[in-house]
Design a protein around this motif. Structure first.
Motif, PDB file in Angstrom:
ATOM      1  N   GLY A  26       0.815  -1.209   0.000  1.00  0.00           N
ATOM      2  CA  GLY A  26       0.000   0.000   0.000  1.00  0.00           C
ATOM      3  C   GLY A  26       0.848   1.258   0.000  1.00  0.00           C
ATOM      4  N   GLY A  86       2.771  11.063  10.139  1.00  0.00           N
ATOM      5  CA  GLY A  86       1.932  10.402   9.134  1.00  0.00           C
ATOM      6  C   GLY A  86       0.492  10.859   9.240  1.00  0.00           C
ATOM      7  N   GLY A  87      -0.261  10.607   8.168  1.00  0.00           N
ATOM      8  CA  GLY A  87      -1.692  10.859   8.233  1.00  0.00           C
ATOM      9  C   GLY A  87      -2.299  10.012   9.340  1.00  0.00           C
ATOM     10  N   SER A  88      -1.692   8.861   9.586  1.00  0.00           N
ATOM     11  CA  SER A  88      -2.205   7.937  10.603  1.00  0.00           C
ATOM     12  C   SER A  88      -2.375   8.618  11.955  1.00  0.00           C
ATOM     13  CB  SER A  88      -1.245   6.753  10.775  1.00  0.00           C
ATOM     14  OG  SER A  88      -1.056   6.088   9.564  1.00  0.00           O
ATOM     15  N   ILE A 140      -5.219  11.123  12.003  1.00  0.00           N
ATOM     16  CA  ILE A 140      -6.536  10.488  12.119  1.00  0.00           C
ATOM     17  C   ILE A 140      -6.810  10.149  13.583  1.00  0.00           C
ATOM     18  CG2 ILE A 140      -7.891   8.440  11.511  1.00  0.00           C
ATOM     19  CD1 ILE A 140      -6.172   8.338   8.882  1.00  0.00           C
ATOM     20  N   PHE A 173      -9.801   1.881   4.409  1.00  0.00           N
ATOM     21  CA  PHE A 173      -8.586   1.749   5.198  1.00  0.00           C
ATOM     22  C   PHE A 173      -8.924   1.118   6.556  1.00  0.00           C
ATOM     23  CE2 PHE A 173      -5.220   4.442   7.536  1.00  0.00           C
ATOM     24  CZ  PHE A 173      -4.195   3.579   7.185  1.00  0.00           C
ATOM     25  N   TYR A 200      -9.491   3.032  10.711  1.00  0.00           N
ATOM     26  CA  TYR A 200     -10.502   3.915  11.332  1.00  0.00           C
ATOM     27  C   TYR A 200     -11.243   3.230  12.472  1.00  0.00           C
ATOM     28  CZ  TYR A 200      -9.905   6.077   6.687  1.00  0.00           C
ATOM     29  OH  TYR A 200      -9.390   6.604   5.532  1.00  0.00           O
ATOM     30  N   ASN A 211      -8.819   3.902  -0.540  1.00  0.00           N
ATOM     31  CA  ASN A 211      -8.081   2.654  -0.417  1.00  0.00           C
ATOM     32  C   ASN A 211      -9.075   1.707   0.245  1.00  0.00           C
ATOM     33  OD1 ASN A 211      -6.488   0.524   0.421  1.00  0.00           O
ATOM     34  ND2 ASN A 211      -5.314   1.696   1.920  1.00  0.00           N
ATOM     35  N   ASP A 251     -10.247  12.056   4.945  1.00  0.00           N
ATOM     36  CA  ASP A 251      -8.910  11.484   4.744  1.00  0.00           C
ATOM     37  C   ASP A 251      -8.546  11.604   3.267  1.00  0.00           C
ATOM     38  OD1 ASP A 251      -6.617   9.989   4.480  1.00  0.00           O
ATOM     39  OD2 ASP A 251      -7.378   8.222   5.526  1.00  0.00           O
ATOM     40  N   ILE A 299      -5.485  11.529   1.853  1.00  0.00           N
ATOM     41  CA  ILE A 299      -4.074  11.181   1.694  1.00  0.00           C
ATOM     42  C   ILE A 299      -3.711  10.878   0.229  1.00  0.00           C
ATOM     43  CG2 ILE A 299      -4.267   8.685   2.125  1.00  0.00           C
ATOM     44  CD1 ILE A 299      -1.731  10.530   4.086  1.00  0.00           C
ATOM     45  N   TYR A 300      -4.695  10.449  -0.561  1.00  0.00           N
ATOM     46  CA  TYR A 300      -4.432  10.150  -1.984  1.00  0.00           C
ATOM     47  C   TYR A 300      -4.856  11.291  -2.913  1.00  0.00           C
ATOM     48  CZ  TYR A 300      -3.627   5.312  -0.541  1.00  0.00           C
ATOM     49  OH  TYR A 300      -3.132   4.183   0.049  1.00  0.00           O
ATOM     50  N   SER A 322       3.174  10.799   2.436  1.00  0.00           N
ATOM     51  CA  SER A 322       3.478   9.395   2.146  1.00  0.00           C
ATOM     52  C   SER A 322       3.209   9.012   0.698  1.00  0.00           C
ATOM     53  CB  SER A 322       2.651   8.487   3.043  1.00  0.00           C
ATOM     54  OG  SER A 322       3.136   8.543   4.363  1.00  0.00           O
ATOM     55  N   LYS A 323       1.998   9.282   0.240  1.00  0.00           N
ATOM     56  CA  LYS A 323       1.602   8.760  -1.071  1.00  0.00           C
ATOM     57  C   LYS A 323       1.981   9.730  -2.171  1.00  0.00           C
ATOM     58  CE  LYS A 323      -0.516   5.916   1.717  1.00  0.00           C
ATOM     59  NZ  LYS A 323      -0.520   4.495   1.902  1.00  0.00           N
ATOM     60  N   ARG A 339       7.392   9.285   7.715  1.00  0.00           N
ATOM     61  CA  ARG A 339       6.336   9.441   8.718  1.00  0.00           C
ATOM     62  C   ARG A 339       5.940  10.903   8.909  1.00  0.00           C
ATOM     63  NH1 ARG A 339       3.965   7.056   7.630  1.00  0.00           N
ATOM     64  NH2 ARG A 339       2.631   6.631   9.411  1.00  0.00           N
ATOM     65  N   PHE A 371      -1.022  -1.447   4.817  1.00  0.00           N
ATOM     66  CA  PHE A 371      -2.482  -1.463   4.738  1.00  0.00           C
ATOM     67  C   PHE A 371      -2.959  -0.880   3.428  1.00  0.00           C
ATOM     68  CE2 PHE A 371      -2.443  -1.133   9.617  1.00  0.00           C
ATOM     69  CZ  PHE A 371      -2.270  -2.494   9.719  1.00  0.00           C
TER      70      PHE A 371
HETATM   71  C1  LIG Z   1      -6.541   5.816   3.233  1.00  0.00           C
HETATM   72  C2  LIG Z   1      -5.287   5.981   4.010  1.00  0.00           C
HETATM   73  N1  LIG Z   1      -5.210   6.932   4.949  1.00  0.00           N
HETATM   74  C3  LIG Z   1      -4.116   7.115   5.680  1.00  0.00           C
HETATM   75  C4  LIG Z   1      -2.992   6.327   5.502  1.00  0.00           C
HETATM   76  C5  LIG Z   1      -1.830   6.583   6.397  1.00  0.00           C
HETATM   77  O1  LIG Z   1      -0.699   7.010   5.745  1.00  0.00           O
HETATM   78  P1  LIG Z   1       0.502   7.713   6.507  1.00  0.00           P
HETATM   79  O2  LIG Z   1       0.347   7.489   7.952  1.00  0.00           O
HETATM   80  O3  LIG Z   1       1.733   7.068   5.955  1.00  0.00           O
HETATM   81  O4  LIG Z   1       0.413   9.162   6.147  1.00  0.00           O
HETATM   82  C6  LIG Z   1      -3.018   5.321   4.542  1.00  0.00           C
HETATM   83  C7  LIG Z   1      -1.860   4.424   4.347  1.00  0.00           C
HETATM   84  O5  LIG Z   1      -1.929   3.365   3.781  1.00  0.00           O
HETATM   85  C8  LIG Z   1      -4.191   5.141   3.770  1.00  0.00           C
HETATM   86  O6  LIG Z   1      -4.271   4.199   2.823  1.00  0.00           O
END
Ligand SMILES: Cc1ncc(COP(=O)(O)O)c(C=O)c1O
Lengths: 392, 159
Positions: free
Chosen positions: A38, A99-101, A104, A125, A128, A175, A203, A205-206, A235-236, A244, B159
């Motif tokens: 991913g 990271g986006g993680s 969130i 994803f 969540y 995703n 979200d 991120i893409y 990230s993406k 991160r 993921f």
């Molecule tokens: C939909 C989605 N949101 C958030 C993330 C988190 O990415 P990161 O923490 O690397 O920014 C991912 C990573 O796979 C993702 O697919």
């Protein structure tokens, strides 16, 4: 010692990820061709890496401000004004996260208390739901449909809203499906969100990886910025998963609370990564576009090849995943993936790992070279033909 | 689609017209037509496999030979290069700037073969002033491909 009695029941009760379980099997085998990752296959653009090296040479190895380097927040504000069309104040409406993680997680923790319901459209994803549970909230799943290209419709949204609903997670570009919400799709759900006075965790991120028109953020719709926290990251779009680094932008009171939690839990995002990210936003948008074009080429290749072999897929318009239906093989998602792995040594992810409504599909990532995809497709085709013959 | 088609073929010349068409968002017929145009105008010169030759044939030896030559009135660099290119042993010939004039890639069975070829066929040419033979010991990258090097995918299944 009996550790069970010490472990937090909430954490302990979280379902293990369906992706992990599956790839643990794959890891035991030799010569597996994976279409499972991913994250981008590209290396981070050179200018960004060089900037990180420079900060190390200069010895800039301290913590940054909790909310992130101000010059980075300023660059993010400039970027968002352009890309989202909303002006965020760098001082109090933007937070730089791990990271986006993390963004969130912070957003959910800042908003959700026990009893609150959080709407999560699936397939999506996998993080969540557990994040909401850890915050004591109740995840409420909305099953989106293949016939709608997995977009969220106002009816589906409305049906799941109760007086306890507080937050809607909006995971587009998506995703694992590659689905996007176009402007008109967002305009259709915005009144429902307003009517029920919900907040939105969008979200995005893409957001840089869309293939039929630019991404539209729900925050750009009239009246929506004030009830939306936009999550994005490096990230993406910039192929920077290992750095991160992500961020959140939204109303000051929410961001402020997120900064408070972040300050206690994390202190600040990685310093080198932050300096590098300033460079990314300043000078690397053309690299983002080059990568997008390369993904697009692979995407068209995969969609065409999969449809031809009878794994029908709708056109995914974002991210780097294709989500074909595998129903023509007569197998369930997990059977398909396990058999494909055993017979042809190709690893893809079962669609139900992203929610029950992903059943009947698999996620195929095109974050791989054309040559890699060609070999994998050859094997998948052989496998599918065999399945189809067997079901006749 | 033009330049992208070339770069895709350079990555993998065995992609079918259908596959290329899907990637480039056009029809297989249009791809076929474009490729034919490239072939006819001499932009595409051929389609070859990239072979690890030392692996395929243990005895094979490759050398790069620097030639210094004297162009004369009736025989310039081009003409000399063409003569050198005519030998079957010669794989590639390039006109160079800098300390010598022609770079010649020669392949043969063993060092001796190549040394003999240089001594009896190249050095003896009228226009050749001097030769310097460098034997190739190891190949690391060939036309963009790493040789003898696995690039394992270091990504974990996320993921
Ligand atoms: C939909 C989605 N949101 C958030 C993330 C988190 O990415 P990161 O923490 O690397 O920014 C991912 C990573 O796979 C993702 O697919």
């Amino acid at each position: 010692m009996d550790y069970e009695k010490y472990l937090s029941p909430v954490a302990n009760g979280l379902k293990p990820s369906g992706i992990r379980r599956f790839f643990d099997i794959a890891a035991e085998m030799d010569h597996v061709i994976s279409l499972g990752v991913g994250e981008p296959d590209f290396k981070t653009p050179w200018a960004i890496r060089q900037e990180a090296v420079r900060t190390l040479e200069k010895g800039q190895t301290w913590y940054t401000a909790n909310a992130g380097l101000l010059p980075l927040r300023q660059e993010i504000a400039r970027y968002l004004k352009n890309a989202v069309g909303v002006e965020y104040h760098p001082k109090d409406e933007i937070l730089v996260s791990v990271g986006g993680s993390e963004a969130i997680d912070l957003c959910v923790r800042a908003l959700v208390q026990p009893g609150d319901e959080v709407l999560i459209p699936q397939p999506s994803f996998v993080c969540y739901d557990p994040i909401v549970q850890l915050a004591g909230g109740t995840p409420v799943i909305i099953q989106t449909k293949a016939e709608n290209q997995f977009r969220l419709t106002p009816q589906e949204l409305e049906e799941k809203i109760t007086p306890s609903t507080k937050l809607l997670v909006l995971p587009y570009p998506n995703n694992p499906t590659g689905g996007v919400m176009k402007k008109e799709d967002l305009e259709a759900i915005a009144p429902v969100i307003e009517k029920h006075d919900l907040l939105v965790l969008s979200d995005e991120i893409y957001s840089e990886l869309t293939y039929s028109g630019k991404h539209v953020s729900i925050a750009s719709l009239p009246g929506m910025a004030q009830r939306t926290v936009v999550i994005n990251g490096f990230s993406k779009s910039f192929a920077m998963t290992g750095w991160r680094l992500g961020y959140a932008a939204g109303p000051a009171p929410i961001i402020g609370l997120m900064v408070k939690i972040h300050q206690y839990a994390i202190m600040s995002a990685p310093t080198m990564s932050q300096y590098a990210a300033v460079e990314a936003l300043k000078s690397c948008m053309s690299s983002v576009e080059e990568m997008r074009q390369e993904y697009n080429l692979r995407r068209r290749y995969l969609v065409d090849a999969l449809n031809k072999m009878g794994l029908s897929c709708f056109e995914p318009e974002g991210a780097f995943y294709v989500f074909p239906s595998i129903q023509s093989t007569g197998l369930t998602s997990e059977e398909f993936c396990e058999k494909l792995l055993q017979k042809e040594r190709v690893a893809v992810v079962p669609g139900n790992a992203f929610g029950e409504c992903g059943e009947g599909h698999v996620r195929i990532s095109y974050s791989y070279s054309i040559n890699h995809l060609k070999e994998a497709l050859k094997r998948i085709q052989r496998f599918v033909r065999q399945c189809q013959e067997e079901t006749l | 689609m033009k330049d992208k088609l070339l770069s895709l073929l350079q990555q993998n010349a065995r992609l079918t017209e259908e596959e290329l068409a899907a990637m480039l968002n056009t029809t297989p017929e249009a791809v076929a037509k474009q490729m034919e145009e490239y072939e006819q105008s001499g932009i595409i010169r051929g389609y070859q496999a990239i072979i690890d030759e030392e692996k395929a044939d243990q005895d094979l030896v490759t050398a790069i030979i620097e030639l210094r030559v004297t162009p004369k009135k009736d025989m310039g660099f081009d003409a000399i290069a063409q003569i050198v290119a005519n030998f079957d042993e010669v794989d590639s010939v390039y006109l160079m700037s800098g300390g010598y004039d022609l770079a010649v890639v020669v392949k043969g069975k063993g060092f001796k073969d190549i040394a003999m070829f240089v001594a009896t066929r190249l050095s003896t040419l009228d226009s050749v002033l001097s030769t310097k033979t460098h034997f190739l010991l190891s190949r690391y990258k060939e036309r963009g491909l790493f040789m003898n090097r696995e690039e394992p995918d270091q990504r974990s299944e996320g993921f």
